[in-house]
Design an enzyme around this catalytic site. Structure first.
Site, PDB file in Angstrom:
ATOM      1  N   ILE A   1      10.444 -11.982  -8.665  1.00  0.00           N
ATOM      2  CA  ILE A   1       9.833 -13.120  -9.370  1.00  0.00           C
ATOM      3  C   ILE A   1      10.527 -13.412 -10.712  1.00  0.00           C
ATOM      4  CG2 ILE A   1       8.044 -11.901 -10.733  1.00  0.00           C
ATOM      5  CD1 ILE A   1       6.034 -13.985  -9.608  1.00  0.00           C
TER       6      ILE A   1
ATOM      7  N   HIS B   1      10.457   0.359  -4.298  1.00  0.00           N
ATOM      8  CA  HIS B   1      11.214  -0.874  -4.067  1.00  0.00           C
ATOM      9  C   HIS B   1      12.678  -0.655  -4.394  1.00  0.00           C
ATOM     10  CE1 HIS B   1       9.388  -0.929  -8.081  1.00  0.00           C
ATOM     11  NE2 HIS B   1      10.490  -1.548  -8.506  1.00  0.00           N
TER      12      HIS B   1
END
Ligand code: 5GP
Ligand code: ZN
Length: 137
Positions: free
Chosen positions: A31, A99
């Site tokens: 993002i 991640h």
């Protein structure tokens, strides 16, 4: 209740720019991208870091990391990549769901090498350090 933001992305509760999804993993755009195509790959099951990921999930997870890298390579033709994970607060991990960052790199993009994130030269001999790690099993 699970408040993990990446679990919510995995379940579809929170939207994300998904690249692809497999039975085990999801790749989606960061993002707050540090480069065009900055992508993250997460396992669908909650694991805080690499050590917490069940052994049988590791292969499918890294296959998804490879697939995402190869797709970005074809689509955006970067000159290279910086690939890696932040593990623990000290390293900069902010989201406690494993991640893998895929950072496409271009000549002159102002970035540096992965090993330049730390400058903590060991005082012990490498042989001693290697022996300690080997003994840990
Ligand atoms: P970390 O510092 O934990 O390795 O990186 C977490 C990354 O997750 C950051 O780069 C941040 O921009 C990204 N991120 C945090 N929240 C969200 C979100 O809700 N959606 C997406 N797509 N990325 C997020
Ligand atoms: Zn999670």
């Amino acid at each position: 209740m699970n408040s993990c933001i990446f679990c919510k992305i995995a379940s579809g509760e929170i939207p994300a720019e998904k690249i692809f999804e497999t039975e085990h993993a999801i790749a989606f755009l960061d993002i707050m991208p540090r480069a065009p195509g900055h992508t993250m790959v997460i396992p669908k099951i909650h694991a805080e870091n690499l050590s917490d990921l069940p052994r049988e999930e590791v292969g499918p997870y890294f296959e998804a990391c490879q697939r995402a890298t190869d797709l970005i390579k074809k689509a955006l033709t970067p000159d290279g990549f910086t690939l890696g994970m932040n593990y623990g607060r000290v390293s900069g991990q902010e989201v406690d769901h494993l991640h893998f960052h895929i950072l496409p790199r271009w000549q002159g993009d102002g970035g540096h090498s992965l090993q330049s994130v730390v400058s903590n030269k060991p005082t012990e001999d490498v042989k001693i350090i290697a022996e300690k790690i080997r003994k840990a099993t």
